[in-house]
Enzyme design. Sequence first.
Site, short mmCIF file in Angstrom:
data_model
loop_
_atom_site.label_atom_id
_atom_site.label_comp_id
_atom_site.label_asym_id
_atom_site.label_seq_id
_atom_site.Cartn_x
_atom_site.Cartn_y
_atom_site.Cartn_z
N ALA A 22 0.84 -1.19 0.00
CA ALA A 22 0.00 0.00 0.00
C ALA A 22 0.88 1.24 0.00
CB ALA A 22 -0.91 0.00 1.22
N PRO A 23 0.82 2.06 -1.04
CA PRO A 23 1.70 3.24 -1.08
C PRO A 23 1.43 4.18 0.09
CG PRO A 23 0.66 2.84 -3.22
CD PRO A 23 -0.03 1.96 -2.23
N CYS A 24 2.51 4.61 0.73
CA CYS A 24 2.41 5.57 1.82
C CYS A 24 3.20 6.82 1.46
CB CYS A 24 2.96 4.98 3.12
SG CYS A 24 1.91 3.68 3.80
N GLN A 25 2.67 7.98 1.80
CA GLN A 25 3.32 9.24 1.48
C GLN A 25 4.62 9.39 2.28
OE1 GLN A 25 2.25 11.35 -0.87
NE2 GLN A 25 0.66 9.87 -1.32
#
Length: 353
Positions: free
Chosen positions: A82-85
């Site tokens: 899951a992409p995280c900033q």
Amino acid sequence: MEQNLPVACVDLFCGAGGLTHGLLKKGIQVKAGVDVDPACRFAYEANNGGAVFLDRDVESLTAEDLASYFPRGSYSLLAGCAPCQPFSTYAKGKDTTQDAKWKLLRSFGDLVRKVQPDLVTMENVPQLPKHAIFNEFLEAFDGYHTWFEVVECKDYGIPQRRRRLVFLASKLGAISLIPPTHEKHISVADVIRDLPEIKAGETYPNDPLHASASLTEINLKRIRQSNPGGSWQDWDEDLIAECHRRDSGKSFRSVYGRMRWEDVAPTMTTLCYGFGNGRFGHPEQDRAISLREAALFQTFPKTYQFIPKNERANFTVIGRLIGNAVPVRLGEVIAMSIADHLKMVNKAEKKAN
């Protein structure tokens, strides 16, 4: 894999297919990859057998949407990153559970609750467990055995200075990542020394991905004065950028740097093709690393296609696909860990019977 039942997998946030490719290479049957970036489709489907690319937002997925990819008679695996900033904007101790930037991780957890797969794996940034949202994510795993740890990827045959959180969960019993596989790390020379020589701004005719970004005249002068493992501090005074002359910029030594043949590469990022974006200078040639070289550091095979034949490489797009990918080798290591886990499960079941 030697367990009695095959493992069927859906790869969430699949990107160009790094995790999928690694899982497939070690026997996991990846049925589909999900991503909202349509630029991923060609690379994902061209290199990963019959795995289909679903251009879908994970937030919109239901258990019914995924049911057909988890056939009866197989273990189900939900995988993804899951992409995280970037974390630099978050103050220490700040409660991030309500931040919209975390919605993809929350959606991953919600999907685990809905689907109830036998197995789950996630790769993510090493800082994640320090944030409250990770504890919220763990709440989705009631009834699971979970394991997570920050891994030094170079210890597993990935030729990068890359630290990543690896998460594993199983309904079947205790699970963990296999021990490190590489006491001797794979070097830059091991990976790219034999590739054909090219100049800045040039593309090798037989491989559209072996393409190096062009350099301005001042950056050509800068790279010629750059030593392997050194920094902009090696240059003549008139070549040093104004921002690095200030006190605030003097600590940024890991930009405009060359790699060292005998060392591992730096972490590949979405801007890994740019000389000024990190230590992405070729150790010997006066250029930044090519897109193909970046892909090799991410352990994609030399044959991995990111664009159709005869199409010109778009550095911004392909750099994003390569930099955002889970290294293929890490996918292999995760698959090997799942295989070992299932062997133990089957052994325990046979003993009980």
